[in-house]
Scaffold this motif. Structure first.
Motif, PDB file in Angstrom:
ATOM      1  N   GLN A 245      -2.377   0.605   2.947  1.00 37.34           N
ATOM      2  CA  GLN A 245      -0.940   0.625   2.664  1.00 37.34           C
ATOM      3  C   GLN A 245      -0.663   1.643   1.565  1.00 37.34           C
ATOM      4  O   GLN A 245      -1.383   1.696   0.562  1.00 37.34           O
ATOM      5  CB  GLN A 245      -0.449  -0.759   2.214  1.00 37.34           C
ATOM      6  CG  GLN A 245      -0.497  -1.823   3.299  1.00 37.34           C
ATOM      7  CD  GLN A 245      -1.904  -2.377   3.499  1.00 37.34           C
ATOM      8  OE1 GLN A 245      -2.615  -2.654   2.546  1.00 37.34           O
ATOM      9  NE2 GLN A 245      -2.298  -2.548   4.757  1.00 37.34           N
ATOM     10  N   LEU A 246       0.385   2.430   1.776  1.00 33.64           N
ATOM     11  CA  LEU A 246       0.787   3.446   0.811  1.00 33.64           C
ATOM     12  C   LEU A 246       2.230   3.182   0.399  1.00 33.64           C
ATOM     13  O   LEU A 246       3.109   3.079   1.257  1.00 33.64           O
ATOM     14  CB  LEU A 246       0.662   4.843   1.404  1.00 33.64           C
ATOM     15  CG  LEU A 246      -0.731   5.259   1.875  1.00 33.64           C
ATOM     16  CD1 LEU A 246      -0.673   6.606   2.584  1.00 33.64           C
ATOM     17  CD2 LEU A 246      -1.705   5.314   0.717  1.00 33.64           C
ATOM     18  N   VAL A 247       2.463   3.115  -0.896  1.00 38.12           N
ATOM     19  CA  VAL A 247       3.803   2.877  -1.425  1.00 38.12           C
ATOM     20  C   VAL A 247       4.194   4.050  -2.306  1.00 38.12           C
ATOM     21  O   VAL A 247       3.510   4.352  -3.290  1.00 38.12           O
ATOM     22  CB  VAL A 247       3.862   1.568  -2.222  1.00 38.12           C
ATOM     23  CG1 VAL A 247       5.264   1.363  -2.798  1.00 38.12           C
ATOM     24  CG2 VAL A 247       3.476   0.380  -1.339  1.00 38.12           C
TER      25      VAL A 247
ATOM     26  N   CYS B 110       2.375   7.774  -5.529  1.00 35.94           N
ATOM     27  CA  CYS B 110       1.962   7.009  -4.356  1.00 35.94           C
ATOM     28  C   CYS B 110       0.750   6.162  -4.737  1.00 35.94           C
ATOM     29  O   CYS B 110      -0.207   6.666  -5.325  1.00 35.94           O
ATOM     30  CB  CYS B 110       1.604   7.955  -3.214  1.00 35.94           C
ATOM     31  SG  CYS B 110       0.911   7.153  -1.757  1.00 35.94           S
ATOM     32  N   ALA B 111       0.807   4.880  -4.378  1.00 38.15           N
ATOM     33  CA  ALA B 111      -0.297   3.962  -4.654  1.00 38.15           C
ATOM     34  C   ALA B 111      -0.860   3.435  -3.344  1.00 38.15           C
ATOM     35  O   ALA B 111      -0.099   3.014  -2.469  1.00 38.15           O
ATOM     36  CB  ALA B 111       0.186   2.807  -5.525  1.00 38.15           C
TER      37      ALA B 111
ATOM     38  N   THR C  51      -4.268   6.223  -6.835  1.00 39.13           N
ATOM     39  CA  THR C  51      -2.923   6.774  -6.847  1.00 39.13           C
ATOM     40  C   THR C  51      -2.980   8.300  -6.763  1.00 39.13           C
ATOM     41  O   THR C  51      -3.972   8.922  -7.144  1.00 39.13           O
ATOM     42  CB  THR C  51      -2.166   6.380  -8.119  1.00 39.13           C
ATOM     43  OG1 THR C  51      -2.882   6.863  -9.265  1.00 39.13           O
ATOM     44  CG2 THR C  51      -2.011   4.871  -8.219  1.00 39.13           C
ATOM     45  N   VAL C  52      -1.887   8.860  -6.261  1.00 45.72           N
ATOM     46  CA  VAL C  52      -1.734  10.309  -6.229  1.00 45.72           C
ATOM     47  C   VAL C  52      -0.312  10.643  -6.627  1.00 45.72           C
ATOM     48  O   VAL C  52       0.624   9.960  -6.206  1.00 45.72           O
ATOM     49  CB  VAL C  52      -2.083  10.884  -4.836  1.00 45.72           C
ATOM     50  CG1 VAL C  52      -1.144  10.376  -3.763  1.00 45.72           C
ATOM     51  CG2 VAL C  52      -2.087  12.405  -4.876  1.00 45.72           C
TER      52      VAL C  52
ATOM     53  N   TRP D  74      -0.090   6.654   6.373  1.00 47.88           N
ATOM     54  CA  TRP D  74       1.125   7.314   5.906  1.00 47.88           C
ATOM     55  C   TRP D  74       2.015   6.334   5.162  1.00 47.88           C
ATOM     56  O   TRP D  74       2.107   5.152   5.537  1.00 47.88           O
ATOM     57  CB  TRP D  74       1.898   7.897   7.079  1.00 47.88           C
ATOM     58  CG  TRP D  74       1.191   8.994   7.786  1.00 47.88           C
ATOM     59  CD1 TRP D  74       0.377   8.883   8.871  1.00 47.88           C
ATOM     60  CD2 TRP D  74       1.211  10.388   7.452  1.00 47.88           C
ATOM     61  NE1 TRP D  74      -0.112  10.120   9.222  1.00 47.88           N
ATOM     62  CE2 TRP D  74       0.392  11.059   8.370  1.00 47.88           C
ATOM     63  CE3 TRP D  74       1.851  11.133   6.454  1.00 47.88           C
ATOM     64  CZ2 TRP D  74       0.187  12.449   8.335  1.00 47.88           C
ATOM     65  CZ3 TRP D  74       1.653  12.501   6.410  1.00 47.88           C
ATOM     66  CH2 TRP D  74       0.830  13.141   7.334  1.00 47.88           C
ATOM     67  N   GLY D  75       2.688   6.849   4.137  1.00 40.53           N
ATOM     68  CA  GLY D  75       3.713   6.066   3.470  1.00 40.53           C
ATOM     69  C   GLY D  75       5.001   6.102   4.275  1.00 40.53           C
ATOM     70  O   GLY D  75       5.101   6.769   5.306  1.00 40.53           O
ATOM     71  N   GLN D  76       5.996   5.388   3.770  1.00 44.94           N
ATOM     72  CA  GLN D  76       7.262   5.270   4.495  1.00 44.94           C
ATOM     73  C   GLN D  76       8.157   6.490   4.282  1.00 44.94           C
ATOM     74  O   GLN D  76       9.123   6.690   5.016  1.00 44.94           O
ATOM     75  CB  GLN D  76       8.005   4.003   4.051  1.00 44.94           C
ATOM     76  CG  GLN D  76       8.724   4.106   2.705  1.00 44.94           C
ATOM     77  CD  GLN D  76       7.799   3.978   1.507  1.00 44.94           C
ATOM     78  OE1 GLN D  76       6.584   3.840   1.651  1.00 44.94           O
ATOM     79  NE2 GLN D  76       8.391   4.022   0.314  1.00 44.94           N
ATOM     80  N   GLY D  77       7.836   7.308   3.297  1.00 50.07           N
ATOM     81  CA  GLY D  77       8.616   8.507   3.026  1.00 50.07           C
ATOM     82  C   GLY D  77       9.635   8.285   1.926  1.00 50.07           C
ATOM     83  O   GLY D  77      10.195   7.194   1.790  1.00 50.07           O
TER      84      GLY D  77
END
Length: 121
Positions: A3-5, A22-23, A77-78, A111-114
């Motif tokens: 999961q990416l947030v 992004c975490a 994180t990034v 992928w994150g949600q954007g």
């Protein structure tokens, strides 16, 4: 499953700055790359910047010298520091993580949600 947030998008004037974060959580493997892509209306998704776990960075030519990618391996994180923003940087920015699964010998993309970045006066 990873999961990416994402966080940090918004509206900024030309020449301004924004920082995206992004975490990642979930099923994470030690061999991985994290990065950012973007998609503007009517255009295909394109690479912005990536960074390997070992610290190798890759930037799109359009953002070199203006954007800086960094990551914290301990926190998974990034971040993307965006300076000297231009109207053409307007897009939805997506966090990406690519993990190598040694048990199945495949690369797994998440992928994150954007998050929307709008550069306008």
């Amino acid at each position: 499953q990873v999961q990416l947030v994402e966080s940090g998008g918004g509206l900024v004037q030309p020449g301004g700055s924004l920082r995206l974060s992004c975490a990642a959580s979930g099923r994470i493997f030690s061999s991985n790359t994290m990065g950012w892509y973007r998609q503007a209306p009517g255009k295909e998704r394109e690479l912005v910047a990536t960074m390997t776990r070992g610290g190798i960075r890759n930037y799109a030519d359009l953002v070199k010298g203006r954007f800086t990618i960094s990551r914290d391996n301990a926190k998974n994180t990034v971040d993307l520091q965006m300076n000297s923003l231009k109207p053409e940087d307007t897009a939805v920015y997506y966090c990406n993580r690519r993990d190598f699964d040694p048990s199945s010998v495949v690369w797994l993309d998440s992928w994150g949600q954007g998050t929307q970045v709008t550069v306008s006066s």
